[in-house]
Design a protein around this motif. Structure first.
Motif, PDB file in Angstrom:
ATOM      1  N   ASP A 149      79.911 -24.457 -20.943  1.00  0.00           N
ATOM      2  CA  ASP A 149      80.045 -25.919 -20.913  1.00  0.00           C
ATOM      3  C   ASP A 149      81.495 -26.326 -20.676  1.00  0.00           C
ATOM      4  OD1 ASP A 149      77.355 -26.084 -21.386  1.00  0.00           O
ATOM      5  OD2 ASP A 149      77.542 -26.597 -23.513  1.00  0.00           O
ATOM      6  N   ALA A 150      82.420 -25.612 -21.319  1.00  0.00           N
ATOM      7  CA  ALA A 150      83.840 -25.942 -21.151  1.00  0.00           C
ATOM      8  C   ALA A 150      84.286 -25.723 -19.713  1.00  0.00           C
ATOM      9  CB  ALA A 150      84.686 -25.093 -22.104  1.00  0.00           C
ATOM     10  N   VAL A 151      83.816 -24.637 -19.117  1.00  0.00           N
ATOM     11  CA  VAL A 151      84.171 -24.369 -17.717  1.00  0.00           C
ATOM     12  C   VAL A 151      83.573 -25.441 -16.809  1.00  0.00           C
ATOM     13  CG1 VAL A 151      83.871 -22.763 -15.795  1.00  0.00           C
ATOM     14  CG2 VAL A 151      84.443 -21.895 -18.069  1.00  0.00           C
ATOM     15  N   ALA A 152      82.329 -25.809 -17.075  1.00  0.00           N
ATOM     16  CA  ALA A 152      81.670 -26.815 -16.237  1.00  0.00           C
ATOM     17  C   ALA A 152      82.364 -28.171 -16.342  1.00  0.00           C
ATOM     18  CB  ALA A 152      80.201 -26.931 -16.644  1.00  0.00           C
ATOM     19  N   GLN A 153      82.816 -28.515 -17.540  1.00  0.00           N
ATOM     20  CA  GLN A 153      83.487 -29.804 -17.734  1.00  0.00           C
ATOM     21  C   GLN A 153      84.885 -29.792 -17.142  1.00  0.00           C
ATOM     22  OE1 GLN A 153      83.300 -30.364 -21.974  1.00  0.00           O
ATOM     23  NE2 GLN A 153      81.054 -30.489 -21.989  1.00  0.00           N
ATOM     24  N   ASN A 154      85.520 -28.624 -17.131  1.00  0.00           N
ATOM     25  CA  ASN A 154      86.856 -28.448 -16.547  1.00  0.00           C
ATOM     26  C   ASN A 154      87.846 -29.479 -17.078  1.00  0.00           C
ATOM     27  OD1 ASN A 154      88.675 -27.056 -14.916  1.00  0.00           O
ATOM     28  ND2 ASN A 154      88.373 -28.447 -13.192  1.00  0.00           N
ATOM     29  N   ALA A 155      87.772 -29.764 -18.368  1.00  0.00           N
ATOM     30  CA  ALA A 155      88.688 -30.731 -18.975  1.00  0.00           C
ATOM     31  C   ALA A 155      90.099 -30.146 -19.012  1.00  0.00           C
ATOM     32  CB  ALA A 155      88.221 -31.050 -20.397  1.00  0.00           C
ATOM     33  N   PRO A 156      91.121 -31.005 -18.865  1.00  0.00           N
ATOM     34  CA  PRO A 156      92.497 -30.513 -18.926  1.00  0.00           C
ATOM     35  C   PRO A 156      92.781 -29.838 -20.269  1.00  0.00           C
ATOM     36  CG  PRO A 156      92.420 -32.776 -18.124  1.00  0.00           C
ATOM     37  CD  PRO A 156      91.048 -32.451 -18.619  1.00  0.00           C
ATOM     38  N   LEU A 157      93.583 -28.802 -20.242  1.00  0.00           N
ATOM     39  CA  LEU A 157      93.947 -28.118 -21.474  1.00  0.00           C
ATOM     40  C   LEU A 157      94.887 -28.999 -22.283  1.00  0.00           C
ATOM     41  CD1 LEU A 157      94.592 -24.509 -20.112  1.00  0.00           C
ATOM     42  CD2 LEU A 157      92.558 -25.362 -21.282  1.00  0.00           C
ATOM     43  N   THR A 158      94.794 -28.879 -23.592  1.00  0.00           N
ATOM     44  CA  THR A 158      95.682 -29.628 -24.477  1.00  0.00           C
ATOM     45  C   THR A 158      96.487 -28.641 -25.307  1.00  0.00           C
ATOM     46  OG1 THR A 158      94.153 -29.710 -26.355  1.00  0.00           O
ATOM     47  CG2 THR A 158      93.874 -31.384 -24.623  1.00  0.00           C
ATOM     48  N   LEU A 159      97.402 -29.181 -26.085  1.00  0.00           N
ATOM     49  CA  LEU A 159      98.207 -28.323 -26.961  1.00  0.00           C
ATOM     50  C   LEU A 159      97.445 -27.963 -28.229  1.00  0.00           C
ATOM     51  CD1 LEU A 159     101.762 -29.918 -26.613  1.00  0.00           C
ATOM     52  CD2 LEU A 159     100.851 -27.876 -25.497  1.00  0.00           C
ATOM     53  N   ASP A 160      96.321 -28.621 -28.443  1.00  0.00           N
ATOM     54  CA  ASP A 160      95.476 -28.280 -29.593  1.00  0.00           C
ATOM     55  C   ASP A 160      94.541 -27.148 -29.219  1.00  0.00           C
ATOM     56  OD1 ASP A 160      96.564 -30.313 -31.110  1.00  0.00           O
ATOM     57  OD2 ASP A 160      95.102 -31.774 -30.394  1.00  0.00           O
ATOM     58  N   LYS A 161      94.126 -26.395 -30.230  1.00  0.00           N
ATOM     59  CA  LYS A 161      93.139 -25.358 -29.984  1.00  0.00           C
ATOM     60  C   LYS A 161      91.798 -25.998 -29.618  1.00  0.00           C
ATOM     61  CE  LYS A 161      94.878 -21.350 -32.460  1.00  0.00           C
ATOM     62  NZ  LYS A 161      94.524 -20.220 -33.343  1.00  0.00           N
ATOM     63  N   GLY A 221      86.608 -16.261 -21.564  1.00  0.00           N
ATOM     64  CA  GLY A 221      87.611 -16.643 -20.585  1.00  0.00           C
ATOM     65  C   GLY A 221      88.849 -17.207 -21.251  1.00  0.00           C
ATOM     66  N   GLN A 222      89.297 -18.361 -20.761  1.00  0.00           N
ATOM     67  CA  GLN A 222      90.501 -18.991 -21.314  1.00  0.00           C
ATOM     68  C   GLN A 222      90.146 -20.141 -22.247  1.00  0.00           C
ATOM     69  OE1 GLN A 222      91.725 -20.383 -17.258  1.00  0.00           O
ATOM     70  NE2 GLN A 222      91.944 -22.374 -18.270  1.00  0.00           N
ATOM     71  N   GLU A 223      88.897 -20.186 -22.707  1.00  0.00           N
ATOM     72  CA  GLU A 223      88.425 -21.353 -23.455  1.00  0.00           C
ATOM     73  C   GLU A 223      88.729 -21.295 -24.947  1.00  0.00           C
ATOM     74  OE1 GLU A 223      87.656 -23.608 -21.453  1.00  0.00           O
ATOM     75  OE2 GLU A 223      87.578 -22.248 -19.749  1.00  0.00           O
ATOM     76  N   ALA A 224      89.374 -20.221 -25.410  1.00  0.00           N
ATOM     77  CA  ALA A 224      89.721 -20.128 -26.841  1.00  0.00           C
ATOM     78  C   ALA A 224      91.123 -19.553 -26.965  1.00  0.00           C
ATOM     79  CB  ALA A 224      88.713 -19.271 -27.586  1.00  0.00           C
ATOM     80  N   LEU A 225      92.075 -20.214 -26.312  1.00  0.00           N
ATOM     81  CA  LEU A 225      93.456 -19.712 -26.321  1.00  0.00           C
ATOM     82  C   LEU A 225      93.983 -19.599 -27.738  1.00  0.00           C
ATOM     83  CD1 LEU A 225      94.943 -21.814 -23.371  1.00  0.00           C
ATOM     84  CD2 LEU A 225      94.295 -19.388 -23.320  1.00  0.00           C
ATOM     85  N   GLN A 226      94.675 -18.500 -28.005  1.00  0.00           N
ATOM     86  CA  GLN A 226      95.280 -18.326 -29.322  1.00  0.00           C
ATOM     87  C   GLN A 226      96.508 -19.205 -29.470  1.00  0.00           C
ATOM     88  OE1 GLN A 226      95.685 -14.288 -30.488  1.00  0.00           O
ATOM     89  NE2 GLN A 226      96.978 -14.722 -32.243  1.00  0.00           N
ATOM     90  N   VAL A 227      97.268 -19.347 -28.367  1.00  0.00           N
ATOM     91  CA  VAL A 227      98.465 -20.194 -28.387  1.00  0.00           C
ATOM     92  C   VAL A 227      98.371 -21.159 -27.206  1.00  0.00           C
ATOM     93  CG1 VAL A 227     100.984 -20.221 -28.413  1.00  0.00           C
ATOM     94  CG2 VAL A 227      99.761 -18.248 -29.358  1.00  0.00           C
ATOM     95  N   PRO A 228      97.742 -22.316 -27.414  1.00  0.00           N
ATOM     96  CA  PRO A 228      97.557 -23.259 -26.298  1.00  0.00           C
ATOM     97  C   PRO A 228      98.861 -23.744 -25.683  1.00  0.00           C
ATOM     98  CG  PRO A 228      96.136 -23.818 -28.151  1.00  0.00           C
ATOM     99  CD  PRO A 228      97.078 -22.760 -28.638  1.00  0.00           C
TER     100      PRO A 228
END
Length: 209
Positions: A61-73, A171-178
């Motif tokens: 779902d996160a990939v499909a939405q392709n929302a911009p990354l934020t500084l929050d997890k 993938g990149q949908e759960a970055l440890q350090v956003p």
């Protein structure tokens, strides 16, 4: 290799192993046999609503939405952070799911812990994560392939039952350090429990005082 006592002392041993980590975050970066055993022993608490299928759907779902990354997890990362787990760095050939030879010792330590009587009844999710290098869709695919490769190695090379393992790529949908999306620290493998494969053994009664 970490070798074990018996389950009769399992709960006490688990408590003893977990004690030095009391008061710290549930996620542990495991670099040694002892840390891997310690971390996985903590990971005997699990969220029954967080399954491999749920995680896969959240990532898709996160990939499909392709929302911009934020500084929050991300919501996925926040949810995973609530679980006891270990985090390990497994080295792969560039852009592929081929595990580099130097990482097999770490996999062996993980397998040893999974064979431990304390943990022998538990099932695990092996989660692959990437940084943001590459497209989101590519990273999701690559992380799933790498998680699959780890599970295959644990089963084929180290004899862990396939019934106890599920592979999930986030993938990149759960970055440890956003705040550092391309930092290699985000390329990691998380392992946590998702329940048991059968009824737990009964603890041995102790003598009343």
């Amino acid at each position: 290799m970490t070798r074990i006592t018996r389950f009769v002392g399992g709960l006490a041993l688990a408590a003893a192993l977990a004690a030095p980590l009391a008061g710290t975050a549930t996620a542990q970066t495991a670099d040694s046999d002892a840390q891997i055993m310690q971390g996985l022993s903590q990971a005997t608490m699990f969220d029954p609503s967080l399954t491999a299928q749920v995680l896969r759907q959240m990532a898709q779902d996160a990939v499909a939405q392709n929302a911009p990354l934020t500084l929050d997890k991300s919501e996925i990362a926040k949810r995973l952070d609530k679980l006891a787990q270990i985090t390990v760095q497994i080295q792969f050939a560039l852009g592929s799911d081929i595990i580099r030879p130097e990482s097999y010792r770490t996999l062996g330590s993980i397998a040893d812990a999974m064979h431990h009587p304390i943990l022998a009844n538990y099932k695990f999710i092996v989660v692959g994560n990437t940084d943001t290098t590459g497209t989101r869709a590519f990273n999701l695919k690559l992380s799933q392939e790498r998680a699959n490769a780890i599970v295959q190695a644990l089963v084929v090379v180290f004899g862990v039952s396939p019934d106890r393992l599920e592979a999930v790529g986030l993938g990149q949908e759960a970055l440890q350090v956003p705040s550092k999306p391309t930092d290699p620290i985000n390329r990691r493998v998380q392992i946590f429990t998702i329940g048991t494969v059968g009824p737990m053994g009964k603890p041995v009664p102790t003598s009343a005082p």
